[in-house]
Write a protein that holds these residues in place. Structure first.
Motif, short mmCIF file in Angstrom:
data_model
loop_
_atom_site.label_atom_id
_atom_site.label_comp_id
_atom_site.label_asym_id
_atom_site.label_seq_id
_atom_site.Cartn_x
_atom_site.Cartn_y
_atom_site.Cartn_z
N MET A 1 0.84 -1.20 0.00
CA MET A 1 0.00 0.00 0.00
C MET A 1 0.88 1.25 0.00
O MET A 1 1.93 1.27 0.61
CB MET A 1 -0.91 0.00 1.24
CG MET A 1 -1.93 -1.12 1.24
SD MET A 1 -3.09 -0.97 2.63
CE MET A 1 -4.12 -2.39 2.32
N ASN A 2 0.41 2.25 -0.69
CA ASN A 2 1.20 3.47 -0.83
C ASN A 2 0.29 4.66 -0.54
O ASN A 2 -0.12 5.38 -1.45
CB ASN A 2 1.78 3.54 -2.24
CG ASN A 2 2.92 4.52 -2.34
OD1 ASN A 2 3.44 4.99 -1.34
ND2 ASN A 2 3.31 4.85 -3.56
N PHE A 280 -5.62 1.10 8.91
CA PHE A 280 -4.61 0.45 8.08
C PHE A 280 -4.45 -1.01 8.49
O PHE A 280 -4.42 -1.91 7.65
CB PHE A 280 -3.28 1.20 8.21
CG PHE A 280 -2.17 0.64 7.36
CD1 PHE A 280 -2.06 0.99 6.03
CD2 PHE A 280 -1.23 -0.22 7.91
CE1 PHE A 280 -1.03 0.48 5.24
CE2 PHE A 280 -0.20 -0.73 7.14
CZ PHE A 280 -0.09 -0.39 5.79
N GLU A 281 -4.38 -1.26 9.80
CA GLU A 281 -4.26 -2.62 10.29
C GLU A 281 -5.49 -3.45 9.90
O GLU A 281 -5.36 -4.62 9.49
CB GLU A 281 -4.11 -2.63 11.81
CG GLU A 281 -2.79 -2.09 12.31
CD GLU A 281 -1.64 -3.06 12.06
OE1 GLU A 281 -1.90 -4.21 11.66
OE2 GLU A 281 -0.48 -2.66 12.25
N ARG A 282 -6.68 -2.86 10.01
CA ARG A 282 -7.89 -3.58 9.65
C ARG A 282 -7.89 -3.94 8.17
O ARG A 282 -8.29 -5.04 7.79
CB ARG A 282 -9.12 -2.75 10.01
CG ARG A 282 -9.52 -2.82 11.49
CD ARG A 282 -10.91 -2.27 11.73
NE ARG A 282 -10.94 -0.83 11.58
CZ ARG A 282 -10.80 0.02 12.59
NH1 ARG A 282 -10.59 -0.44 13.81
NH2 ARG A 282 -10.84 1.33 12.40
N SER A 283 -7.43 -3.00 7.34
CA SER A 283 -7.41 -3.28 5.90
C SER A 283 -6.43 -4.40 5.57
O SER A 283 -6.68 -5.21 4.68
CB SER A 283 -7.05 -2.00 5.13
OG SER A 283 -5.71 -1.62 5.36
N LEU A 284 -5.30 -4.45 6.30
CA LEU A 284 -4.35 -5.53 6.09
C LEU A 284 -4.96 -6.87 6.48
O LEU A 284 -4.79 -7.89 5.79
CB LEU A 284 -3.08 -5.29 6.90
CG LEU A 284 -2.16 -4.17 6.44
CD1 LEU A 284 -0.94 -4.10 7.35
CD2 LEU A 284 -1.71 -4.36 5.00
N ASN A 285 -5.71 -6.88 7.59
CA ASN A 285 -6.33 -8.13 8.04
C ASN A 285 -7.38 -8.61 7.08
O ASN A 285 -7.51 -9.81 6.82
CB ASN A 285 -6.95 -7.93 9.43
CG ASN A 285 -5.89 -7.72 10.51
OD1 ASN A 285 -4.76 -8.15 10.35
ND2 ASN A 285 -6.28 -7.04 11.59
N VAL A 286 -8.16 -7.67 6.51
CA VAL A 286 -9.17 -8.04 5.53
C VAL A 286 -8.51 -8.60 4.28
O VAL A 286 -8.94 -9.62 3.73
CB VAL A 286 -10.05 -6.81 5.18
CG1 VAL A 286 -10.93 -7.13 3.98
CG2 VAL A 286 -10.89 -6.41 6.38
#
Length: 289
Positions: A1-2, A280-286
């Protein structure tokens, strides 16, 4: 992600000096609150170990920038082999008392800890931040705080979250000059958190700064036409006033003299950096699922 990571400004809602230590440092009482306005940083992880900062900052060599120093400190502490290309969108004035450099450093620590997968805990990141500057840990921890000692002892607080109008009167205040001024009051009676939340407290540095930097005095006088108790943040030079609504703050913003930089922002007891980091952490987990 950027993505662009926020590096929010902070306001010192009051600032007292309660004593001076044998080592020359001052004992302080202050309260920090974040606002939803600040710098932005974008991080691109690289396979080599180089730290590259893309920023247009006059008279600040890249190797002296707190962003580069933060990245290298995290890199060496965590034995990370990766590097990063860091892009800075600078919105906060330097020398204004908004904590821009400290916030940039904290965002760098928080973001690269995740992007490099270093796995350091908040206490560890705050400890690294303290090596870079006294204000960095409060940005790392990301919650409105009461600070004492030399500014390194924090207690979470939840003051009201009004709207603010912040003015930078286009002058830079040297913090060291203010703290070394003979006329600075250094024996304020300590106040309590409850007393502060009930309305006690002032910025003890204001008289000194107003005397040495007339544009700050002019900005405070101008703001006093529109708000009760306009105040300087930290040792200046930015000044601010609180309003009950965004519209009230925007109405005054329209009248700010053109040669001053000004913005409106919402007070935030949880830092926009922490809100972003959790999303950001939630998006990584999803994505991982």
């Amino acid at each position: 992600m950027n993505e662009w990571w926020p590096a929010p400004a902070k306001l010192n809602l009051f600032l007292h000096i309660t004593g001076r230590r044998p080592d020359g440092y001052h004992d302080l009482q202050t309260a920090f609150q974040f606002v939803d306005y600040g710098d932005k940083l974008k991080f691109t992880v690289t396979d080599d170990s180089n730290i590259v900062l893309n920023a247009d900052l006059a008279n600040v060599p890249a190797e002296d920038n707190l962003i580069v120093r933060a990245a290298k400190l995290l890199q060496s502490t965590s034995h990370c082999q990766s590097g990063a290309i860091i892009q800075l969108e600078k919105n906060l004035p330097m020398g204004g008392g908004l904590g821009g450099g400290s916030s940039d450093a904290a965002t760098t620590l928080v973001a690269l800890n995740r992007l490099w997968q270093c796995g350091l805990k908040e206490d560890q990141l705050a400890s690294l931040g303290l090596q870079l500057g006294a204000d960095v840990p409060v940005f790392v921890r990301g919650h409105a705080a009461w600070a004492e000692g030399v500014g390194e002892i924090f207690t979470r607080i939840t003051p009201a979250e009004p709207w603010y109008l912040v003015i930078f009167p286009n002058c830079n205040v040297a913090t060291a000059e203010i703290f070394s001024a003979a006329q600075l009051t250094r024996d304020c009676e300590p106040i309590t958190i409850a007393g502060f939340l009930a309305g006690e407290g002032s910025n003890i540095c204001e008289p000194v700064v107003k005397n040495l930097y007339p544009p700050v005095a002019q900005a405070l006088d101008w703001l006093a036409q529109y708000a009760t108790i306009p105040r300087m943040t930290g040792t200046g030079s930015c000044v601010f006033a609180r309003f009950d609504s965004a519209q009230q703050a925007e109405n005054v913003l329209e009248n700010v003299p053109e040669d001053w930089h000004a913005f409106t922002a919402k007070g935030c007891n949880e830092s926009p950096l922490h809100v972003f980091a959790k999303d950001f952490e939630r998006s990584l987990n999803v994505t991982a699922k």
